[in-house]
Design a protein around this motif. Structure first.
Motif, PDB file in Angstrom:
ATOM      1  N   HIS A 104     -57.409 112.048  82.789  1.00  0.00           N
ATOM      2  CA  HIS A 104     -57.317 110.744  83.437  1.00  0.00           C
ATOM      3  C   HIS A 104     -57.138 109.649  82.384  1.00  0.00           C
ATOM      4  N   PRO A 105     -56.182 108.701  82.604  1.00  0.00           N
ATOM      5  CA  PRO A 105     -55.910 107.662  81.607  1.00  0.00           C
ATOM      6  C   PRO A 105     -57.112 106.790  81.262  1.00  0.00           C
ATOM      7  N   SER A 106     -58.076 106.654  82.193  1.00  0.00           N
ATOM      8  CA  SER A 106     -59.235 105.811  81.905  1.00  0.00           C
ATOM      9  C   SER A 106     -60.086 106.375  80.776  1.00  0.00           C
ATOM     10  N   LEU A 107     -59.853 107.652  80.439  1.00  0.00           N
ATOM     11  CA  LEU A 107     -60.625 108.295  79.386  1.00  0.00           C
ATOM     12  C   LEU A 107     -59.891 108.293  78.044  1.00  0.00           C
ATOM     13  N   PHE A 108     -58.741 107.637  77.978  1.00  0.00           N
ATOM     14  CA  PHE A 108     -58.065 107.500  76.699  1.00  0.00           C
ATOM     15  C   PHE A 108     -58.779 106.407  75.890  1.00  0.00           C
ATOM     16  N   PRO A 109     -59.320 106.724  74.707  1.00  0.00           N
ATOM     17  CA  PRO A 109     -60.123 105.746  73.958  1.00  0.00           C
ATOM     18  C   PRO A 109     -59.275 104.769  73.136  1.00  0.00           C
ATOM     19  N   LYS A 118     -50.252  98.071  75.065  1.00  0.00           N
ATOM     20  CA  LYS A 118     -51.563  98.063  75.708  1.00  0.00           C
ATOM     21  C   LYS A 118     -51.487  98.754  77.048  1.00  0.00           C
ATOM     22  N   LYS A 119     -52.647  99.016  77.600  1.00  0.00           N
ATOM     23  CA  LYS A 119     -52.709  99.593  78.938  1.00  0.00           C
ATOM     24  C   LYS A 119     -52.342  98.522  79.959  1.00  0.00           C
ATOM     25  N   THR A 120     -51.388  98.849  80.796  1.00  0.00           N
ATOM     26  CA  THR A 120     -50.997  97.937  81.870  1.00  0.00           C
ATOM     27  C   THR A 120     -51.075  98.680  83.185  1.00  0.00           C
ATOM     28  N   LEU A 140     -49.581 102.154  77.348  1.00  0.00           N
ATOM     29  CA  LEU A 140     -50.363 103.145  76.601  1.00  0.00           C
ATOM     30  C   LEU A 140     -50.843 104.289  77.480  1.00  0.00           C
ATOM     31  N   ASN A 141     -51.035 104.035  78.750  1.00  0.00           N
ATOM     32  CA  ASN A 141     -51.402 105.126  79.656  1.00  0.00           C
ATOM     33  C   ASN A 141     -50.336 106.213  79.662  1.00  0.00           C
TER      34      ASN A 141
END
Length: 537
Positions: free
Chosen positions: A50-55, A89-91, A105-106
């Motif tokens: 899951h992308p939310s776990l990319f640090p 960045k994450k968008t 970045l996701n």
């Protein structure tokens, strides 16, 4: 406006594929990913994190602005060039980064497509068209992990282990030669001269190939036509044409490896705008080199490019251009090996090539500047070589491209040099004791091409060059690469007298070039003097 002419499709060239490649199955997981992406399906079938776990939520880098086509990278080197920031960045889904980034970045940190990130692939396709045109309708691209990866995958695609023989220049890049051998290929040399690979020798080899004695007729030519490594030669247009025609006639696939670049004349003052077509036209006109890919109407060229020499080898990215059948097979084999090119590296390159930053035209201007910089370094090396090393001991001709100078050592000046015709074992043993210095022909600077294969001879050149190489290291404290590192041996033919070369690079600092050539010049003169003294005692 009249419609553009329809381009031909590549010939059916599947018969060149190695047997194990033809049998490779596609990845079910990759096919599933493509299906979900194309049809916007809900899925419980994958195993992507899951992308939310990319640090990582933000990445920023600085690039130089390119505003002219003057080929000058000096301000960037001095740290005074105007610059701009790029933000990755994450968008959110479907949103755009308003700070100058073009990728999410996701996506970058996630599993991707095996043939490369779509944005980068599209940019490389545009770059290809600008620099080479498009000669077939089904030309496609695969993003590699750098030049060696591209070369290795091309050999894997075509080479049947322990069956196929790959034709290549008689001196060629050692890593590529080892890569071919690792894939089970045999190698066979084609003569070269100051203009690169000799078409007449290629024609002779293919026309007289004896499958009963030599095995399957070669169907692969590996060549570095522009800035050839190690000789630095560039093929003139008529040689490109002749070699392509020969390969058509004998159904040979051309692996066009082009990690280097031609040395360019001084940059013109026109074409200062950012229009990629205008920039590419000026660049191509002044470079004066048209690739095999630009001539390819059959789909028989596999071109291998890299960012290593014009951006940085650490990004480990390049690209292969070939017909759609070869790229499909290549992608299928990659699914079971490297899987996906590096996402962060692809994002960085895609940002540079984006219209928000350099664009394709800006990247071409940067390549121009890098090439001019290396030309200045080459000229400096030639100047220092002439200053420190007597021409009667070492001679050269200015390389046409790349970052290497091919230096010819006059081994006939060595008191122990011997050269004699190849005869029976007993006759050779007797003649090795004879002094044959002075019987050798006059050889001009550059590469010698023997015109008469029947006039076979041998010499102790390899032994003397080995001695000199060790002397340079132990006594001179300087390293150059000897010709034998790059030599491709022809079965049953003595090539010892062709080993009197060293490859020197001018990629380093000017101070290092100066000191290295000073050490080289001193060591080679002292070694010859010591040998002369020994011969008198």
């Amino acid at each position: 406006m009249s419609p553009a002419p329809a381009l031909p499709e590549s010939l059916p060239l599947q018969h060149h594929l190695a047997k194990r490649v033809r049998g490779t199955q596609s990845s079910a997981m990759k096919a599933l990913g493509a299906l979900i992406a194309n049809r916007n399906l809900l899925s419980l079938g994958g195993g992507t994190p899951h992308p939310s776990l990319f640090p990582m939520s933000h990445a920023t880098f600085t690039l130089p602005k390119l505003e002219t086509l003057n080929g000058d990278v000096g301000e960037w080197q001095q740290g005074i060039a105007s610059t701009e920031l790029v933000h990755l960045k994450k968008t959110g889904p479907g949103t755009e980064d308003d700070e100058g980034g073009i990728l999410d970045l996701n996506d970058i940190l996630q599993y991707g497509l095996s043939n490369g990130y779509p944005a980068l692939v599209k940019q490389l396709e545009e770059l290809n068209v600008l620099l080479h045109g498009k000669a077939t309708s089904d030309s496609s691209i695969y993003v590699t992990l750098g030049n060696t990866d591209g070369v290795a995958k091309a050999f894997q695609l075509l080479v049947e282990p322990d069956v196929d023989t790959v034709l290549t220049e008689e001196f060629s890049f050692a890593s590529s030669l080892n890569t071919a051998r690792a894939k089970g290929a045999k190698l066979y040399p084609v003569k070269v001269d100051g203009d690169g690979l000799v078409p007449e020798d290629l024609e002779k080899i293919l026309a007289t190939w004896d499958e009963a004695a030599q095995g399957r007729k070669p169907h692969i030519l590996y060549t570095i036509p522009c800035g050839q490594n190690p000789t630095g030669s560039i093929m003139p247009p008529e040689r490109y044409d002749a070699i392509y025609r020969i390969c058509q006639e004998h159904d040979v696939i051309i692996l066009e490896d082009d990690p280097y670049f031609p040395q360019l004349p001084l940059a013109p003052k026109q074409a200062t705008d950012d229009d990629p077509d205008a920039v590419a036209k000026v660049f191509n006109d002044y470079a004066g080199v048209k690739s095999f890919l630009s001539r390819d109407v059959d789909g028989r060229v596999i071109r291998i490019d890299t960012f290593s020499k014009v951006f940085g080898p650490g990004v480990r990215l390049g690209w292969i251009t070939a017909n759609s059948v070869f790229i499909e097979r290549l992608t299928r084999t990659v699914e079971t090996t490297t899987q996906v090119p590096n996402g962060l590296s692809q994002a960085v390159l895609a940002s540079y090539l984006s219209d928000k930053h350099w664009g394709i035209g800006g990247f071409i201007r940067w390549m121009w500047g890098v090439r001019l910089e290396y030309q200045e370094k080459r000229d400096y090396l030639l100047d220092r070589l002439a200053y420190y090393v007597p021409e009667d001991l070492v001679s050269t001709v200015p390389c046409g491209g790349g970052m290497f100078q091919w230096l010819k050592v006059n081994v006939t000046a060595h008191p122990r040099y011997k050269r004699l015709p190849v005869a029976t074992a007993s006759e050779s043993a007797i003649r090795l004791g004879l002094d044959t210095v002075g019987d050798e022909p006059s050889i001009p600077p550059g590469l010698e091409v023997k015109q008469n294969d029947d006039a076979a001879y041998t010499s102790n050149t390899g032994e003397l060059i080995d001695e000199l190489w060790n002397y340079l290291i132990e006594q001179g404290g300087v390293v150059l690469l000897p010709a034998k590192v790059f030599s491709v041996n022809k079965p049953g033919v003595d090539q010892s007298d062709d080993l009197n070369f060293f490859r020197a690079t001018f990629a380093g600092d000017l101070d290092n070039i100066d000191k290295a050539l000073a050490a080289f010049g001193k060591a080679i003169q002292v070694s010859i003097s010591e040998a002369l003294e020994e011969s008198k005692s």
